[in-house]
Design a protein around this motif. Structure first.
Motif, PDB file in Angstrom:
ATOM      1  N   ILE A  71      12.223   5.948 -10.237  1.00  0.00           N
ATOM      2  CA  ILE A  71      13.054   6.990 -10.837  1.00  0.00           C
ATOM      3  C   ILE A  71      12.158   8.185 -11.163  1.00  0.00           C
ATOM      4  O   ILE A  71      11.327   8.116 -12.075  1.00  0.00           O
ATOM      5  CB  ILE A  71      13.747   6.472 -12.113  1.00  0.00           C
ATOM      6  N   TRP A  72      12.296   9.250 -10.405  1.00  0.00           N
ATOM      7  CA  TRP A  72      11.496  10.458 -10.633  1.00  0.00           C
ATOM      8  C   TRP A  72      12.058  11.578  -9.775  1.00  0.00           C
ATOM      9  O   TRP A  72      12.652  11.332  -8.723  1.00  0.00           O
ATOM     10  CB  TRP A  72      10.025  10.220 -10.283  1.00  0.00           C
ATOM     11  N   HIS A  73      11.865  12.802 -10.212  1.00  0.00           N
ATOM     12  CA  HIS A  73      12.224  13.982  -9.423  1.00  0.00           C
ATOM     13  C   HIS A  73      11.587  13.861  -8.037  1.00  0.00           C
ATOM     14  O   HIS A  73      10.436  13.441  -7.904  1.00  0.00           O
ATOM     15  CB  HIS A  73      11.706  15.230 -10.141  1.00  0.00           C
ATOM     16  N   ASP A  74      12.309  14.254  -7.010  1.00  0.00           N
ATOM     17  CA  ASP A  74      11.788  14.116  -5.646  1.00  0.00           C
ATOM     18  C   ASP A  74      10.854  15.272  -5.300  1.00  0.00           C
ATOM     19  O   ASP A  74      11.003  15.950  -4.281  1.00  0.00           O
ATOM     20  CB  ASP A  74      12.936  14.027  -4.644  1.00  0.00           C
ATOM     21  N   ARG A  75       9.861  15.472  -6.157  1.00  0.00           N
ATOM     22  CA  ARG A  75       8.907  16.569  -5.967  1.00  0.00           C
ATOM     23  C   ARG A  75       7.987  16.271  -4.789  1.00  0.00           C
ATOM     24  O   ARG A  75       7.626  15.118  -4.524  1.00  0.00           O
ATOM     25  CB  ARG A  75       8.084  16.790  -7.236  1.00  0.00           C
ATOM     26  N   LEU A  76       7.604  17.327  -4.097  1.00  0.00           N
ATOM     27  CA  LEU A  76       6.585  17.230  -3.051  1.00  0.00           C
ATOM     28  C   LEU A  76       5.251  17.570  -3.687  1.00  0.00           C
ATOM     29  O   LEU A  76       5.111  18.607  -4.345  1.00  0.00           O
ATOM     30  CB  LEU A  76       6.892  18.214  -1.921  1.00  0.00           C
ATOM     31  N   LYS A 103       3.195  13.847  -0.293  1.00  0.00           N
ATOM     32  CA  LYS A 103       4.411  13.041  -0.223  1.00  0.00           C
ATOM     33  C   LYS A 103       5.396  13.398  -1.316  1.00  0.00           C
ATOM     34  O   LYS A 103       5.012  13.686  -2.452  1.00  0.00           O
ATOM     35  CB  LYS A 103       4.067  11.548  -0.355  1.00  0.00           C
ATOM     36  N   ARG A 104       6.684  13.308  -0.955  1.00  0.00           N
ATOM     37  CA  ARG A 104       7.727  13.316  -1.961  1.00  0.00           C
ATOM     38  C   ARG A 104       7.826  11.924  -2.575  1.00  0.00           C
ATOM     39  O   ARG A 104       7.346  10.940  -2.001  1.00  0.00           O
ATOM     40  CB  ARG A 104       9.071  13.708  -1.341  1.00  0.00           C
ATOM     41  N   TYR A 105       8.461  11.861  -3.728  1.00  0.00           N
ATOM     42  CA  TYR A 105       8.606  10.554  -4.368  1.00  0.00           C
ATOM     43  C   TYR A 105       9.518   9.633  -3.564  1.00  0.00           C
ATOM     44  O   TYR A 105       9.356   8.410  -3.614  1.00  0.00           O
ATOM     45  CB  TYR A 105       9.108  10.726  -5.806  1.00  0.00           C
ATOM     46  N   SER A 106      10.436  10.183  -2.795  1.00  0.00           N
ATOM     47  CA  SER A 106      11.233   9.334  -1.898  1.00  0.00           C
ATOM     48  C   SER A 106      10.346   8.717  -0.820  1.00  0.00           C
ATOM     49  O   SER A 106      10.549   7.563  -0.420  1.00  0.00           O
ATOM     50  CB  SER A 106      12.365  10.141  -1.268  1.00  0.00           C
ATOM     51  N   ASP A 107       9.329   9.468  -0.365  1.00  0.00           N
ATOM     52  CA  ASP A 107       8.359   8.908   0.584  1.00  0.00           C
ATOM     53  C   ASP A 107       7.529   7.819  -0.084  1.00  0.00           C
ATOM     54  O   ASP A 107       7.189   6.808   0.542  1.00  0.00           O
ATOM     55  CB  ASP A 107       7.412  10.000   1.105  1.00  0.00           C
ATOM     56  N   VAL A 108       7.190   8.026  -1.350  1.00  0.00           N
ATOM     57  CA  VAL A 108       6.406   7.035  -2.087  1.00  0.00           C
ATOM     58  C   VAL A 108       7.191   5.733  -2.223  1.00  0.00           C
ATOM     59  O   VAL A 108       6.625   4.638  -2.113  1.00  0.00           O
ATOM     60  CB  VAL A 108       5.980   7.576  -3.460  1.00  0.00           C
ATOM     61  N   ALA A 109       8.489   5.839  -2.459  1.00  0.00           N
ATOM     62  CA  ALA A 109       9.316   4.630  -2.550  1.00  0.00           C
ATOM     63  C   ALA A 109       9.271   3.851  -1.238  1.00  0.00           C
ATOM     64  O   ALA A 109       9.198   2.608  -1.246  1.00  0.00           O
ATOM     65  CB  ALA A 109      10.754   5.004  -2.899  1.00  0.00           C
ATOM     66  N   GLU A 110       9.302   4.550  -0.111  1.00  0.00           N
ATOM     67  CA  GLU A 110       9.205   3.869   1.179  1.00  0.00           C
ATOM     68  C   GLU A 110       7.840   3.214   1.344  1.00  0.00           C
ATOM     69  O   GLU A 110       7.736   2.092   1.853  1.00  0.00           O
ATOM     70  CB  GLU A 110       9.458   4.858   2.316  1.00  0.00           C
ATOM     71  N   LEU A 111       6.796   3.905   0.913  1.00  0.00           N
ATOM     72  CA  LEU A 111       5.455   3.331   0.994  1.00  0.00           C
ATOM     73  C   LEU A 111       5.346   2.105   0.094  1.00  0.00           C
ATOM     74  O   LEU A 111       4.745   1.092   0.476  1.00  0.00           O
ATOM     75  CB  LEU A 111       4.411   4.383   0.597  1.00  0.00           C
ATOM     76  N   ASN A 170       8.066  26.556  -5.426  1.00  0.00           N
ATOM     77  CA  ASN A 170       6.731  27.009  -5.014  1.00  0.00           C
ATOM     78  C   ASN A 170       5.969  25.937  -4.241  1.00  0.00           C
ATOM     79  O   ASN A 170       4.747  26.017  -4.101  1.00  0.00           O
ATOM     80  CB  ASN A 170       5.924  27.424  -6.257  1.00  0.00           C
ATOM     81  N   GLU A 171       6.669  24.938  -3.721  1.00  0.00           N
ATOM     82  CA  GLU A 171       5.993  23.806  -3.089  1.00  0.00           C
ATOM     83  C   GLU A 171       5.293  24.170  -1.782  1.00  0.00           C
ATOM     84  O   GLU A 171       4.453  23.408  -1.298  1.00  0.00           O
ATOM     85  CB  GLU A 171       6.969  22.659  -2.859  1.00  0.00           C
TER      86      GLU A 171
END
Length: 326
Positions: free
Chosen positions: A184-189, A227-235, A278-279
């Protein structure tokens, strides 16, 4: 990383602010291991932590100092040739750095000051939306101010800009991971880095005789993970051997972290929203790898190392016994 005709003195004594923290603690250990002849003075602004520092670092001096108590700063920096500076989020940098500069100048012994910055300190404050300015001493408005004061001081400063998020920030998310197998976290890059690698970079710069680092603004990330946090979840799903989902909704974020006492969650969410605009500034680089002369820890390796803590159970597959070299 040094060229010929180097002219920087290697400090014979080093003062470490935030010595009980995520970077200061491994920095003290690294310096003692690599250069035990260097006198270490460890600072905490919490007097209750001094006994712990003395126990954990019997070879070092542990002292109290507070950025808002000039006399304590003057005592702490007395005779110190190296100064490692990190300030907690929420610090009033104008007063803190004004006091520190005055103390270092009064001591007159510093040959190298390392200042940790973050939260996009190179950004133009005029571009901050009003809700960012409203945070006051809370988030990104403070670090540009710290840099400006240190620039004007003409002290021998090297800036370490954490152009990344610390991997151990994922420890904040462990309740959701344990309860629902959900990140659970903002999907920040964001790029990523292990704070232990930041500590080693700082240590190696102190021990370098290359004067070209003085005045430089070095941006640190591991050169591998953007990575975005959605990418981290996949990892995480790959590493932990079970499905980890991602929830990047504002409602879930506020519900999850208000109850755990993480900094007012609405402020964090607003900062992440500013950051999202600003990502495009994020870029991986190899400065950390060149400084360490090895590959920095990857996020996959960090997850393998901390899987049991994050999940409170041993994953079924995807684990590795590799320990990072720090």
């Amino acid at each position: 990383m040094s060229g010929g005709n180097n002219g920087k003195l290697i400090p014979r004594s080093i003062l470490i602010f935030g010595a009980a923290g995520r970077v200061g603690r491994p920095l003290a250990a690294f310096l003692h291991h690599q250069a035990p002849q260097i006198q270490l003075r460890l600072v905490s602004s919490n007097r209750q932590r001094l006994d712990d520092l003395r126990r954990d670092f019997p070879y070092a001096e542990a002292v109290y100092a507070n950025y808002f108590d000039l006399s304590s700063l003057e005592s702490a920096v007395q005779g110190m040739e190296g100064v490692f500076v990190v300030a907690p989020t929420g610090t009033d940098e104008r007063l803190a750095m004004t006091n520190l500069v005055a103390a270092i100048r009064e001591a007159g012994t510093a040959v190298h000051v390392l200042r940790v910055l973050g939260l996009q300190p190179e950004a133009n404050p005029r571009r901050f939306p009003q809700h960012i300015h409203d945070l006051g001493s809370g988030l990104p408005t403070q670090h540009p101010m710290a840099k400006r004061i240190l620039d004007e001081s003409v002290l021998p400063v090297t800036y370490l800009n954490i152009g990344a998020t610390f991997m151990d920030n994922l420890m904040r998310t462990k309740e959701g991971l344990r309860r629902e197998r959900k990140l659970i976290w903002h999907d920040r890059l964001i790029p990523w880095i292990d704070p232990r690698d930041v500590a080693e970079v700082a240590g190696r710069l102190f021990l370098s005789d290359n004067h070209r680092h003085i005045g430089q603004f070095h941006t640190l990330n591991n050169g591998h993970d953007l990575k975005r946090y959605s990418d981290v979840a996949e990892l995480m799903s790959e590493v932990f051997g079970e499905k980890i989902t991602h929830d990047g909704s504002k409602e879930s974020f506020l519900n999850e972290y208000d109850k755990f006492g993480v900094r007012p969650s609405s402020e964090l969410w607003n900062f992440f929203s500013y950051e999202e605009e600003n990502e495009v500034v994020w870029a991986l680089n190899d400065f950390v790898e060149r400084t360490l002369e090895r590959k920095p820890l990857t996020l996959r390796e960090w997850l393998q190392e901390h899987a049991k803590i994050l999940l409170a159970s041993v994953p079924r597959r995807g684990m590795s016994s590799r320990e990072p070299s720090h």
